[in-house]
Enzyme design. Sequence first.
Site, PDB file in Angstrom:
ATOM      1  N   ASP A  54      10.883 -23.919  -1.680  1.00 44.87           N
ATOM      2  CA  ASP A  54      10.051 -22.593  -2.190  1.00 44.87           C
ATOM      3  C   ASP A  54       9.339 -22.872  -3.223  1.00 44.87           C
ATOM      4  O   ASP A  54       9.699 -23.398  -4.318  1.00 44.87           O
ATOM      5  CB  ASP A  54      11.116 -21.499  -2.147  1.00 44.87           C
ATOM      6  CG  ASP A  54      10.712 -20.076  -2.044  1.00 44.87           C
ATOM      7  OD1 ASP A  54      10.748 -19.460  -1.193  1.00 44.87           O
ATOM      8  OD2 ASP A  54       9.796 -19.769  -3.021  1.00 44.87           O
TER       9      ASP A  54
ATOM     10  N   HIS B 193       5.232 -15.629   8.962  1.00 41.09           N
ATOM     11  CA  HIS B 193       5.607 -16.715   9.713  1.00 41.09           C
ATOM     12  C   HIS B 193       6.822 -16.815   9.645  1.00 41.09           C
ATOM     13  O   HIS B 193       7.679 -16.892   8.542  1.00 41.09           O
ATOM     14  CB  HIS B 193       4.910 -17.876   9.380  1.00 41.09           C
ATOM     15  CG  HIS B 193       5.033 -19.246  10.164  1.00 41.09           C
ATOM     16  ND1 HIS B 193       3.686 -19.845  10.512  1.00 41.09           N
ATOM     17  CD2 HIS B 193       6.086 -19.822  10.346  1.00 41.09           C
ATOM     18  CE1 HIS B 193       4.312 -20.958  11.183  1.00 41.09           C
ATOM     19  NE2 HIS B 193       5.720 -20.834  11.002  1.00 41.09           N
TER      20      HIS B 193
ATOM     21  N   HIS C  74      10.487 -17.814   8.994  1.00 33.50           N
ATOM     22  CA  HIS C  74      11.062 -18.733   7.850  1.00 33.50           C
ATOM     23  C   HIS C  74      12.454 -18.581   7.589  1.00 33.50           C
ATOM     24  O   HIS C  74      12.818 -17.243   7.386  1.00 33.50           O
ATOM     25  CB  HIS C  74      10.120 -18.994   6.756  1.00 33.50           C
ATOM     26  CG  HIS C  74       9.874 -17.613   6.056  1.00 33.50           C
ATOM     27  ND1 HIS C  74       9.180 -16.714   6.396  1.00 33.50           N
ATOM     28  CD2 HIS C  74      10.593 -17.150   4.876  1.00 33.50           C
ATOM     29  CE1 HIS C  74       9.131 -15.784   5.611  1.00 33.50           C
ATOM     30  NE2 HIS C  74       9.765 -16.005   4.697  1.00 33.50           N
TER      31      HIS C  74
HETATM   32  P1  DGP Z   1       9.775 -13.774   2.126  1.00 34.83           P
HETATM   33  O1  DGP Z   1       9.828 -12.742   1.273  1.00 34.83           O
HETATM   34  O2  DGP Z   1      11.167 -13.971   2.991  1.00 34.83           O
HETATM   35  O3  DGP Z   1       8.881 -13.605   3.259  1.00 34.83           O
HETATM   36  O4  DGP Z   1       9.680 -14.947   1.473  1.00 34.83           O
HETATM   37  C1  DGP Z   1       8.629 -15.747   1.626  1.00 34.83           C
HETATM   38  C2  DGP Z   1       8.873 -16.974   0.338  1.00 34.83           C
HETATM   39  O5  DGP Z   1       7.581 -17.836   0.595  1.00 34.83           O
HETATM   40  C3  DGP Z   1       8.828 -16.583  -0.743  1.00 34.83           C
HETATM   41  O6  DGP Z   1      10.364 -16.861  -1.445  1.00 34.83           O
HETATM   42  C4  DGP Z   1       7.932 -17.605  -1.724  1.00 34.83           C
HETATM   43  C5  DGP Z   1       7.568 -18.415  -0.623  1.00 34.83           C
HETATM   44  N1  DGP Z   1       5.915 -18.979  -0.583  1.00 34.83           N
HETATM   45  C6  DGP Z   1       4.756 -18.157  -0.490  1.00 34.83           C
HETATM   46  N2  DGP Z   1       3.685 -18.998  -0.517  1.00 34.83           N
HETATM   47  C7  DGP Z   1       4.202 -20.169  -0.628  1.00 34.83           C
HETATM   48  C8  DGP Z   1       3.490 -21.294  -0.943  1.00 34.83           C
HETATM   49  O7  DGP Z   1       2.317 -21.205  -0.736  1.00 34.83           O
HETATM   50  N3  DGP Z   1       4.402 -22.547  -0.833  1.00 34.83           N
HETATM   51  C9  DGP Z   1       5.561 -22.515  -1.026  1.00 34.83           C
HETATM   52  N4  DGP Z   1       6.206 -23.673  -1.117  1.00 34.83           N
HETATM   53  N5  DGP Z   1       6.309 -21.379  -0.834  1.00 34.83           N
HETATM   54  C10 DGP Z   1       5.812 -20.240  -0.706  1.00 34.83           C
END
Ligand code: DGP
Length: 112
Positions: free
Chosen positions: A29, A96, A98
């Site tokens: 993350d 998406h 996750h």
């Molecule tokens: P949620 O709130 O459950 O939709 O969490 C989405 C998560 O995705 C958040 O903890 C940050 C992570 N995230 C968003 N954009 C990116 C990215 O471009 N790269 C990575 N590694 N994580 C990302």
Amino acid sequence: MDCIFCKIIAGEIPSAKVYEDELCFAFRDINPQAPTHILIVPKEHIASADGISGENSKYVSAIFEAIPKFAAAEGLTTGYRVITNCGEDACQTVKHLHFHLMGGKKLPENMG
Ligand code: DGP
């Protein structure tokens, strides 16, 4: 489709990849909430947990089969948390499916 996680899976956006097979992709993350904070996603675009069905549940099975291996590799011997946020009330920000795998510290009991 303009999906940031589809772009990460395709390698169009860089990520700290942890694992990949034909069904799932795992990466760290960008904004970790714990010493270990890995996101595991299906390679097929499924918008959220609400989109899981008999047609695509093999992706979810693969993810949950992989999770104990990630936990062991990360040394999460005293426990970990797996969560998915689904929809607006759960503050899902990336549409998406996750699963967050978090551990490496005592996590807060209250989840909201
Ligand atoms: P949620 O709130 O459950 O939709 O969490 C989405 C998560 O995705 C958040 O903890 C940050 C992570 N995230 C968003 N954009 C990116 C990215 O471009 N790269 C990575 N590694 N994580 C990302």
